[in-house]
Design an enzyme around this catalytic site. Structure first.
Site, PDB file in Angstrom:
ATOM      1  N   ARG A 104       0.732  -0.925   0.113  1.00 10.87           N
ATOM      2  CA  ARG A 104       0.078  -0.002  -0.070  1.00 10.87           C
ATOM      3  C   ARG A 104       0.897   1.166   0.134  1.00 10.87           C
ATOM      4  O   ARG A 104       1.666   1.450   0.936  1.00 10.87           O
ATOM      5  CB  ARG A 104      -0.907   0.115   1.112  1.00 10.87           C
ATOM      6  CG  ARG A 104      -1.581   1.190   1.387  1.00 10.87           C
ATOM      7  CD  ARG A 104      -2.681   1.176   2.352  1.00 10.87           C
ATOM      8  NE  ARG A 104      -3.992   0.630   1.718  1.00 10.87           N
ATOM      9  CZ  ARG A 104      -5.241   0.864   2.436  1.00 10.87           C
ATOM     10  NH1 ARG A 104      -5.366   1.659   3.707  1.00 10.87           N
ATOM     11  NH2 ARG A 104      -6.142   0.006   2.067  1.00 10.87           N
ATOM     12  N   HIS A 131      -7.284   0.796  -6.344  1.00  8.38           N
ATOM     13  CA  HIS A 131      -7.585   0.133  -5.268  1.00  8.38           C
ATOM     14  C   HIS A 131      -8.297  -1.389  -5.696  1.00  8.38           C
ATOM     15  O   HIS A 131      -9.553  -1.545  -5.273  1.00  8.38           O
ATOM     16  CB  HIS A 131      -8.357   0.856  -4.281  1.00  8.38           C
ATOM     17  CG  HIS A 131      -8.507   0.463  -2.760  1.00  8.38           C
ATOM     18  ND1 HIS A 131      -7.619  -0.849  -2.379  1.00  8.38           N
ATOM     19  CD2 HIS A 131      -9.343   0.604  -1.620  1.00  8.38           C
ATOM     20  CE1 HIS A 131      -8.177  -1.215  -1.266  1.00  8.38           C
ATOM     21  NE2 HIS A 131      -8.859  -0.265  -0.660  1.00  8.38           N
ATOM     22  N   GLN A 134     -10.204  -3.826  -3.093  1.00  8.58           N
ATOM     23  CA  GLN A 134     -11.442  -3.498  -2.673  1.00  8.58           C
ATOM     24  C   GLN A 134     -12.646  -3.753  -3.596  1.00  8.58           C
ATOM     25  O   GLN A 134     -13.704  -4.254  -3.177  1.00  8.58           O
ATOM     26  CB  GLN A 134     -11.461  -2.138  -2.290  1.00  8.58           C
ATOM     27  CG  GLN A 134     -12.831  -1.272  -1.797  1.00  8.58           C
ATOM     28  CD  GLN A 134     -13.104  -1.914  -0.577  1.00  8.58           C
ATOM     29  OE1 GLN A 134     -12.240  -1.641   0.534  1.00  8.58           O
ATOM     30  NE2 GLN A 134     -14.379  -2.439  -0.037  1.00  8.58           N
ATOM     31  N   ASP A 219     -17.052   7.340  -1.838  1.00  9.03           N
ATOM     32  CA  ASP A 219     -15.810   7.288  -1.054  1.00  9.03           C
ATOM     33  C   ASP A 219     -15.617   8.712  -0.303  1.00  9.03           C
ATOM     34  O   ASP A 219     -16.200   9.497  -0.794  1.00  9.03           O
ATOM     35  CB  ASP A 219     -14.814   6.852  -2.017  1.00  9.03           C
ATOM     36  CG  ASP A 219     -13.253   6.567  -1.276  1.00  9.03           C
ATOM     37  OD1 ASP A 219     -13.360   6.234  -0.070  1.00  9.03           O
ATOM     38  OD2 ASP A 219     -12.518   6.824  -2.072  1.00  9.03           O
ATOM     39  N   CYS A 259     -16.404   1.798   0.611  1.00 11.69           N
ATOM     40  CA  CYS A 259     -15.325   1.128   1.066  1.00 11.69           C
ATOM     41  C   CYS A 259     -14.760   1.290   2.421  1.00 11.69           C
ATOM     42  O   CYS A 259     -14.301   0.247   2.958  1.00 11.69           O
ATOM     43  CB  CYS A 259     -13.739   1.323   0.005  1.00 11.69           C
ATOM     44  SG  CYS A 259     -13.253   3.038   0.197  1.00 11.69           S
ATOM     45  N   ARG A 287     -13.482  -8.650   2.159  1.00  5.49           N
ATOM     46  CA  ARG A 287     -12.106  -8.218   1.859  1.00  5.49           C
ATOM     47  C   ARG A 287     -11.366  -9.480   1.996  1.00  5.49           C
ATOM     48  O   ARG A 287     -10.503  -9.995   1.353  1.00  5.49           O
ATOM     49  CB  ARG A 287     -11.589  -7.092   2.654  1.00  5.49           C
ATOM     50  CG  ARG A 287     -12.100  -5.621   2.198  1.00  5.49           C
ATOM     51  CD  ARG A 287     -11.588  -5.281   0.721  1.00  5.49           C
ATOM     52  NE  ARG A 287     -10.457  -5.205   0.620  1.00  5.49           N
ATOM     53  CZ  ARG A 287      -9.371  -4.075   1.026  1.00  5.49           C
ATOM     54  NH1 ARG A 287     -10.015  -2.948   1.559  1.00  5.49           N
ATOM     55  NH2 ARG A 287      -8.109  -4.383   1.115  1.00  5.49           N
TER      56      ARG A 287
END
Ligand code: CP
Ligand code: NVA
Length: 300
Positions: A104, A131, A134, A219, A259, A287
């Site tokens: 990340r 991402h 996700q 988001d 998310c 996830r």
């Protein structure tokens, strides 16, 4: 055979992606039934986190243990990466010791460089660009709740950021329509939009974008690394909150996703995220299952 990486959703074929999502739901059932399944015995995952995380860290670490392997948390604060050791050197060394690497970070170029110099698979646990992990969880949740997503319509409300980019890639790979409602100046990458063809349409009015759609997702307005833009973004996105008025325009059985972490009262009202149409907790749990399917796919 060349090492497979998962830096974006485009690294898998559409067929592979669909199979992986199916497998994620199977692994979820096995997990819920208490079935022990350890195909990754003695395998080690190195996880490099240059940004904060709750879900990504816990899901990868728990997932790896459940599959019989081990996960190792590495932060730049206490590795030589933080003291300027080149990413290329780090890649060579790590891949001589571990079986798979998750990263990340900020610039997407960092992860492509790392993958280029790694002899083991590299997974993108979020960059400023995309991402993809996700989206595995989101697509799994959408499918589990409503069946195949092909031909359906989702609306992404908010910043043209990493999540938005991954939704564009998902629309392309899984063949659904995507409305994007964002203020001018916060558009997603035009090349990415273009590559998705007529599946993706940009709107300036969230209400218009959410009318008669099957799913609404949003988001945060300021992503990690954009904290100093918070005030300016609050003004730019003031009209882009997903609230009851917006959700009322979507189809009756439309789902809401996020998310997480979420800011109630900013990008989403508490009534929506904590309401009946919200599947954010299933989405977050997925996830774990989706990434277990990904680890299994890349390592076995
Ligand atoms: N959604 C997500 O990636 O959460 P974390 O930042 O907690 O990992
Ligand atoms: N767009 C957000 C997603 C967090 C999971 C960020 O990059 O901070």
């Amino acid at each position: 055979m060349a090492t497979r990486h998962f830096l974006s959703l485009l690294d898998l074929s559409s067929t592979e992606l669909k199979q992986l999502l199916k497998r994620a739901s199977e692994l979820k059932k096995m997990q819920h039934a208490g079935e022990i399944y350890e195909p990754l015995k003695n395998k080690v995952l190195a996880m490099i986190f240059e940004k904060s995380s709750t879900r990504t860290r816990v899901s990868f670490e728990a997932g790896m243990v459940q599959l019989g392997g081990h996960a190792m948390f590495l932060s730049p604060r206490d590795t030589q990466l933080g003291r300027g050791e080149p990413i290329e050197d780090t890649a060579r060394v790590l891949s001589s010791m571990v079986d798979i690497i998750m990263v990340r970070t900020f610039e997407h170029e960092k992860i492509t460089t790392l993958a280029k110099h790694s002899s083991v698979p590299v997974i993108n646990g979020l960059t400023d660009w995309v991402h993809p992990c996700q989206l595995l969880a989101d697509m799994q949740a959408w499918t589990e709740h409503r069946g195949a997503v092909q031909g359906k319509t989702a609306t992404y409300v908010g910043d043209g950021n990493n999540m938005c980019h991954s939704y564009i890639n998902a629309a392309r790979q899984l063949d659904f329509k995507l409305h994007i409602a964002c203020p001018e100046g916060y558009d997603p990458d035009p090349e990415l939009v273009k590559a998705a063809g007529d599946r993706v349409k940009i709107f300036r009015e969230p209400k218009e974008a959410c009318t008669n759609v099957d799913m609404v997702v949003t988001d945060v307005w300021a992503s990690m690394g954009q904290e100093e833009e918070q005030k300016e973004r609050e003004n730019a996105f003031a009209n882009f909150q997903v609230n009851d008025e917006v959700m009322a325009l979507a189809n009756k059985d439309a789902l809401f996703m996020h998310c997480l972490p979420a800011h109630r009262g900013e990008e989403v009202s508490a009534s929506v995220i904590d309401g009946k149409q919200s599947v954010v907790w299933d989405e977050a749990e997925n996830r774990l299952h989706a990434q277990k399917a990904l680890l299994e796919f890349l390592l076995t």
